[in-house]
Write a protein that holds these residues in place. Structure first.
Motif, PDB file in Angstrom:
ATOM      1  N   LEU A 153      10.748  14.375  -9.766  1.00 26.07           N
ATOM      2  CA  LEU A 153       9.921  15.591  -8.714  1.00 26.07           C
ATOM      3  C   LEU A 153       9.421  14.902  -7.817  1.00 26.07           C
ATOM      4  N   PHE A 154       8.313  13.965  -7.782  1.00 30.26           N
ATOM      5  CA  PHE A 154       7.598  13.037  -7.023  1.00 30.26           C
ATOM      6  C   PHE A 154       8.589  12.616  -6.271  1.00 30.26           C
ATOM      7  N   TYR A 155       9.324  11.598  -6.672  1.00 30.61           N
ATOM      8  CA  TYR A 155      10.626  11.302  -5.077  1.00 30.61           C
ATOM      9  C   TYR A 155      10.733  12.108  -4.100  1.00 30.61           C
ATOM     10  N   TRP A 156      11.664  13.540  -5.156  1.00 35.46           N
ATOM     11  CA  TRP A 156      12.050  14.812  -3.767  1.00 35.46           C
ATOM     12  C   TRP A 156      10.672  15.115  -2.935  1.00 35.46           C
ATOM     13  N   ILE A 157       9.618  15.391  -3.912  1.00 37.13           N
ATOM     14  CA  ILE A 157       7.997  15.963  -3.208  1.00 37.13           C
ATOM     15  C   ILE A 157       8.149  14.631  -2.007  1.00 37.13           C
ATOM     16  N   GLN A 158       7.693  13.435  -2.018  1.00 37.97           N
ATOM     17  CA  GLN A 158       7.962  12.110  -1.174  1.00 37.97           C
ATOM     18  C   GLN A 158       8.762  12.398  -0.409  1.00 37.97           C
ATOM     19  N   LEU A 159      10.290  12.716  -0.665  1.00 37.98           N
ATOM     20  CA  LEU A 159      11.933  12.877   0.552  1.00 37.98           C
ATOM     21  C   LEU A 159      10.908  13.251   1.919  1.00 37.98           C
ATOM     22  N   ALA A 160      10.748  14.709   0.859  1.00 44.74           N
ATOM     23  CA  ALA A 160      10.044  16.414   2.052  1.00 44.74           C
ATOM     24  C   ALA A 160       9.017  15.648   2.650  1.00 44.74           C
ATOM     25  N   VAL A 161       8.679  15.371   1.814  1.00 47.39           N
ATOM     26  CA  VAL A 161       7.225  15.222   3.456  1.00 47.39           C
ATOM     27  C   VAL A 161       7.618  14.153   4.131  1.00 47.39           C
ATOM     28  N   THR A 162       8.004  13.326   3.768  1.00 52.09           N
ATOM     29  CA  THR A 162       9.143  12.422   4.687  1.00 52.09           C
ATOM     30  C   THR A 162       9.777  12.913   6.494  1.00 52.09           C
ATOM     31  N   VAL A 163      10.558  13.295   5.563  1.00 51.73           N
ATOM     32  CA  VAL A 163      11.617  14.328   6.491  1.00 51.73           C
ATOM     33  C   VAL A 163      10.574  15.586   7.363  1.00 51.73           C
ATOM     34  N   VAL A 239       5.982  -1.037  -5.428  1.00 54.82           N
ATOM     35  CA  VAL A 239       7.691  -1.332  -6.014  1.00 54.82           C
ATOM     36  C   VAL A 239       7.646  -2.511  -6.997  1.00 54.82           C
ATOM     37  N   ILE A 240       6.520  -3.380  -6.296  1.00 52.90           N
ATOM     38  CA  ILE A 240       6.302  -4.351  -7.663  1.00 52.90           C
ATOM     39  C   ILE A 240       6.249  -3.618  -8.942  1.00 52.90           C
ATOM     40  N   LEU A 241       5.741  -3.049  -9.144  1.00 48.79           N
ATOM     41  CA  LEU A 241       4.875  -2.095  -9.666  1.00 48.79           C
ATOM     42  C   LEU A 241       5.596  -1.328 -10.591  1.00 48.79           C
ATOM     43  N   GLU A 242       6.346  -1.041  -9.887  1.00 52.45           N
ATOM     44  CA  GLU A 242       7.654   0.107 -10.025  1.00 52.45           C
ATOM     45  C   GLU A 242       8.284  -0.945 -11.502  1.00 52.45           C
ATOM     46  N   SER A 243       8.958  -1.403 -10.098  1.00 50.66           N
ATOM     47  CA  SER A 243       9.895  -2.536 -11.009  1.00 50.66           C
ATOM     48  C   SER A 243       9.240  -3.159 -12.031  1.00 50.66           C
ATOM     49  N   LEU A 244       7.931  -3.160 -12.470  1.00 53.07           N
ATOM     50  CA  LEU A 244       8.192  -3.971 -13.585  1.00 53.07           C
ATOM     51  C   LEU A 244       7.388  -2.380 -14.762  1.00 53.07           C
ATOM     52  N   GLY A 245       7.527  -1.037 -14.006  1.00 57.31           N
ATOM     53  CA  GLY A 245       7.690   0.088 -14.813  1.00 57.31           C
ATOM     54  C   GLY A 245       9.282  -0.033 -15.725  1.00 57.31           C
ATOM     55  N   TYR A 246      10.482  -0.005 -14.849  1.00 56.75           N
ATOM     56  CA  TYR A 246      11.492   0.066 -15.007  1.00 56.75           C
ATOM     57  C   TYR A 246      11.880  -1.098 -16.147  1.00 56.75           C
ATOM     58  N   LEU A 247      10.979  -2.073 -15.782  1.00 59.27           N
ATOM     59  CA  LEU A 247      12.151  -3.575 -17.047  1.00 59.27           C
ATOM     60  C   LEU A 247      11.307  -2.841 -17.955  1.00 59.27           C
ATOM     61  N   ILE A 248      10.317  -2.742 -18.145  1.00 65.92           N
ATOM     62  CA  ILE A 248       9.261  -2.009 -20.172  1.00 65.92           C
ATOM     63  C   ILE A 248      10.517  -0.666 -20.063  1.00 65.92           C
ATOM     64  N   LEU A 277       4.057   7.070 -12.528  1.00 63.91           N
ATOM     65  CA  LEU A 277       2.254   7.307 -11.820  1.00 63.91           C
ATOM     66  C   LEU A 277       2.458   6.556 -10.761  1.00 63.91           C
ATOM     67  N   ILE A 278       3.559   5.751 -10.115  1.00 63.70           N
ATOM     68  CA  ILE A 278       3.760   5.239  -9.458  1.00 63.70           C
ATOM     69  C   ILE A 278       4.575   5.729  -8.089  1.00 63.70           C
ATOM     70  N   ALA A 279       5.210   6.507  -8.429  1.00 59.70           N
ATOM     71  CA  ALA A 279       6.228   7.217  -7.642  1.00 59.70           C
ATOM     72  C   ALA A 279       4.784   8.902  -7.172  1.00 59.70           C
ATOM     73  N   LEU A 280       4.137   8.986  -8.063  1.00 56.30           N
ATOM     74  CA  LEU A 280       2.771  10.036  -7.680  1.00 56.30           C
ATOM     75  C   LEU A 280       1.949   9.339  -6.583  1.00 56.30           C
ATOM     76  N   VAL A 281       1.611   7.638  -7.045  1.00 55.79           N
ATOM     77  CA  VAL A 281       1.288   7.256  -5.959  1.00 55.79           C
ATOM     78  C   VAL A 281       1.349   7.013  -3.969  1.00 55.79           C
ATOM     79  N   GLY A 282       3.123   6.370  -4.738  1.00 64.89           N
ATOM     80  CA  GLY A 282       3.510   6.923  -3.428  1.00 64.89           C
ATOM     81  C   GLY A 282       3.070   8.337  -2.446  1.00 64.89           C
ATOM     82  N   LEU A 283       3.881   9.652  -3.808  1.00 65.92           N
ATOM     83  CA  LEU A 283       3.826  10.588  -2.830  1.00 65.92           C
ATOM     84  C   LEU A 283       2.146  11.008  -2.705  1.00 65.92           C
ATOM     85  N   ILE A 284       1.309  10.324  -2.860  1.00 66.67           N
ATOM     86  CA  ILE A 284      -0.028  10.859  -2.788  1.00 66.67           C
ATOM     87  C   ILE A 284      -0.481   9.772  -1.049  1.00 66.67           C
ATOM     88  N   TYR A 285       0.025   8.834  -0.896  1.00 68.58           N
ATOM     89  CA  TYR A 285      -0.284   7.603  -0.133  1.00 68.58           C
ATOM     90  C   TYR A 285       0.794   8.747   1.179  1.00 68.58           C
TER      91      TYR A 285
END
Length: 324
Positions: A153-163, A239-248, A277-285
């Protein structure tokens, strides 16, 4: 009178001693996680403890399917119960006549164990019931689904904001397609993960939730790069933090996939929660960067008055030069 009472008492004792007694187990639960089912049958008052005089018969709904004759050591089985075997043949003289059956042949119902020692015999009945057990607990299922839903959901909102705030490019079309892929994969995974009873489909569902989540990692980087091209260091950190989450999450998936009752669901949840959480940070930014960029006057609008002013000054100088 005393002689009659003594005779009755002795008769009762003798009658009791002729009956074998058992540790009573009313029921045994079978789940999808059981590889074999153990039906307990333990005699507590054997006297001779000699396998030569022991006879064991197991019945399902009063129909015999397993017979052991101690005098010959011979075992007779019904074809439908070819996996049936005494759990501990060497301990049969100690009264242990428990039976093991593979879960594929263990039929639900009432099983009776009949044991004979010379002229003494006894019987006990055990009910085999099937107990449905989900792969993850309901709470774990909710947390896994919720974490992934928030990340998408945060990804889609961020994509909508960017577009909406920046020029459309072919890259954004690719990001849109990636979002569709991860969303469809997650929805299918959710439907397979949730079940009242453990099935192999549950493992496939978790795989469809966790593994394709890697798509969100590069997408997050490209979105942040579009938002603010001059701050790539922040994008790389995200991206590093999100990669860490994915690895876990992947490590948790690997620990859970081989277990019928996984004990490491919290690891999967933690990894997906970090990604959300990282997707939310990216959205806020992205939102904050969009507003700051919106407040700045357009670069072209600022440059045109300056160019006009410079052109006017040049014309004025040329005109004065002509008068001279």
């Amino acid at each position: 009178m005393w002689a009659l009472g003594t005779w009755v008492l002795l008769g009762a004792v003798c009658a009791g001693s002729a009956q074998l007694q058992f540790n009573v187990t009313k029921s045994v639960e079978q789940t999808a996680c059981n590889k074999t089912v153990i039906l307990p049958c333990i005699v507590t008052n054997l006297i001779k403890n000699n396998i030569q005089v022991i006879f064991v018969k197991w019945k399902l709904e009063k129909k015999a399917f397993f017979i052991f004759e101690g005098s010959t050591g011979k075992i007779n089985r019904n074809e439908s119960f070819s996996s049936a075997a005494l759990e501990s043949p060497q301990n049969l003289t100690s009264g242990i006549a428990s039976l093991t059956i593979s879960k594929t042949q263990a039929v639900r119902g009432n099983y009776s164990c009949e044991v004979t020692e010379s002229s003494r015999e006894g019987e006990t009945v055990i009910e085999l019931i099937y107990h449905r057990v989900p792969w993850f607990t309901p709470v774990e299922n909710i947390l896994i689904i919720l974490s992934m839903v928030l990340a998408i959901l945060f990804y889609w909102i961020q994509l909508a904001v960017t577009v909406s705030k920046f020029e459309t490019t072919l890259l954004k079309i690719g990001l849109f397609i990636a979002g569709v892929v991860i969303t469809i994969s997650a929805v299918v995974g959710f439907s397979l993960l949730i079940s009242d009873d453990f099935k192999p489909e549950n493992q496939i569902g978790l795989g469809l939730i966790v593994l394709p989540a890697v798509i969100l990692v590069p997408c997050q980087y490209f979105l942040l790069q579009i938002v603010y091209e001059n701050n790539l260091l922040f994008a790389i950190g995200v991206v590093i933090l999100e990669s860490l989450g994915y690895l876990i999450a992947v490590i948790g998936f690997g620990l859970c996939i081989t277990a019928c009752r996984p004990k490491n669901g919290a690891v999967v949840i933690a990894g997906l929660a970090i990604m959300a959480l990282i997707a939310l940070v990216g959205l806020i930014y992205a939102i904050l960067s969009g507003y700051s960029k919106k407040e700045q006057p357009p670069r072209k609008a600022v440059e045109e008055p300056l160019n006009a002013k410079v052109t006017g000054e040049s014309d004025r100088i040329c005109y004065r030069g002509g008068d001279m």
